[in-house]
Scaffold this active site. Sequence first.
Site, PDB file in Angstrom:
ATOM      1  N   HIS A 263       0.810  -1.223   0.000  1.00 27.86           N
ATOM      2  CA  HIS A 263       0.000   0.000   0.000  1.00 27.86           C
ATOM      3  C   HIS A 263       0.842   1.271   0.000  1.00 27.86           C
ATOM      4  O   HIS A 263       0.377   2.321   0.444  1.00 27.86           O
ATOM      5  CB  HIS A 263      -0.943   0.008   1.219  1.00 27.86           C
TER       6      HIS A 263
ATOM      7  N   GLU B 263       3.764  -5.827  -4.260  1.00 32.74           N
ATOM      8  CA  GLU B 263       2.821  -4.849  -4.819  1.00 32.74           C
ATOM      9  C   GLU B 263       2.924  -3.497  -4.117  1.00 32.74           C
ATOM     10  O   GLU B 263       2.949  -3.422  -2.886  1.00 32.74           O
ATOM     11  CB  GLU B 263       1.391  -5.381  -4.678  1.00 32.74           C
TER      12      GLU B 263
ATOM     13  N   GLU C 258      -2.324   0.400  -9.241  1.00 31.67           N
ATOM     14  CA  GLU C 258      -3.725   0.604  -8.906  1.00 31.67           C
ATOM     15  C   GLU C 258      -4.080   2.077  -8.767  1.00 31.67           C
ATOM     16  O   GLU C 258      -5.245   2.453  -8.885  1.00 31.67           O
ATOM     17  CB  GLU C 258      -4.080  -0.125  -7.610  1.00 31.67           C
TER      18      GLU C 258
ATOM     19  N   HIS D  44      -6.220  -4.718 -10.862  1.00 30.99           N
ATOM     20  CA  HIS D  44      -6.650  -4.408  -9.491  1.00 30.99           C
ATOM     21  C   HIS D  44      -8.173  -4.335  -9.473  1.00 30.99           C
ATOM     22  O   HIS D  44      -8.788  -3.726 -10.336  1.00 30.99           O
ATOM     23  CB  HIS D  44      -6.054  -3.063  -9.085  1.00 30.99           C
TER      24      HIS D  44
END
Length: 378
Positions: free
Chosen positions: A186, A210, A236, A286
């Site tokens: 994130h 990611e 994303e 995503h």
Amino acid sequence: MRVTDYELFEVPPRSLLLKVETSDGIVGWGEPVVEGRAQTAAAAVEKLLETYIVGEDPFPIEDHWSKMYRSGFYRGGPILMSALSGIDHALWDIKGKALGVPVYELLGGKARERIRLYAHFSGSTPDEMAEAARERVESGFTAIKNGPRVNWEHLDNRVSLDFVREMVGAARTAVGDEVDIMLDFHGRPSKQMAKRLVSELEEFDPLFYEELVVPEKNHLLPEIAQHTTIPIATGERMFSRWEYRSLLEDGVIDVVQPDVAHAGGITETRKIATMAETYDAAVAPHSPLSAVALAACVQLCACTPNAIIQEQIVHQEGTPNYLSDMTVFDYDEGGYIDLPEEPGLGIDMDEDFVREMATEDAWDAPVMRRDDGSVTEW
């Protein structure tokens, strides 16, 4: 045939659904949400539809996309691109239904027979992580993803690193080496911590790392990538092919993750995927949203040679089911779903349930703070 009307529905857990009606009675659905900013996105959807789409033939989708993207002078970003995305979904849904074929048939036809899904898992302790990972695998998934949710300090210590190693290690031990585990950060770590993390966690052989950094720090990924052989994934929070260009040219990104509900819909996400293919980068769209966004992703994966796996949350506990028939997303013992055969997006919406669940109680992303009270990434 002309577009005659539309409706928007904000629904739990954090979706905005769009219904577009036509003079022939064909209805298209899309998902134009920005999570935590649904009402702002709704205003943008209304402006784009009223200005460019209502009263028009829905078929020339490329022209409609260009009008919505280019004619406002200011372009791009999460709000405008997400609004455009949901409208794009609905136009493809209408066109596929009018012609009696799935959307992927309009994009060149299928490139595969089935699509692999992955599920999320989480836990606050190593034991919880292990149990959650086992449950996902026992339910039939062969690929699972976790976000090691640590409120990293800019320069953190050995204790924090060991905690994440223990959490990821517990999941790997629980499911064995045949299950693919993905790790989503994130964008929380600093460059310094990202370099340490990719090295420390490499022994657990994740399928990919990611979003190691937030998009505005993507220029740091080449330096971070030097510390690992594990593939790097991101995308994303990137909204067009132009935003992917420099990363692909640098050769640092191995998996692109455009979100079909944010990156310009099926039209633009298809172009991102094709551009990525020229750099030998895979595509893993995503999609932590409703069945509408997932259906758009499935249509894209069906006809995209370099698509490798599809995110979804529709099989998670507590996720509302907005379809009349969810069997379109039934998966086999390997976590694969068959290609949809119904026209358009291939789904049948339960409109009564959508209306029942519609709310004005907007979902907001949480504010995350470090131990000293400073704000960090969610």
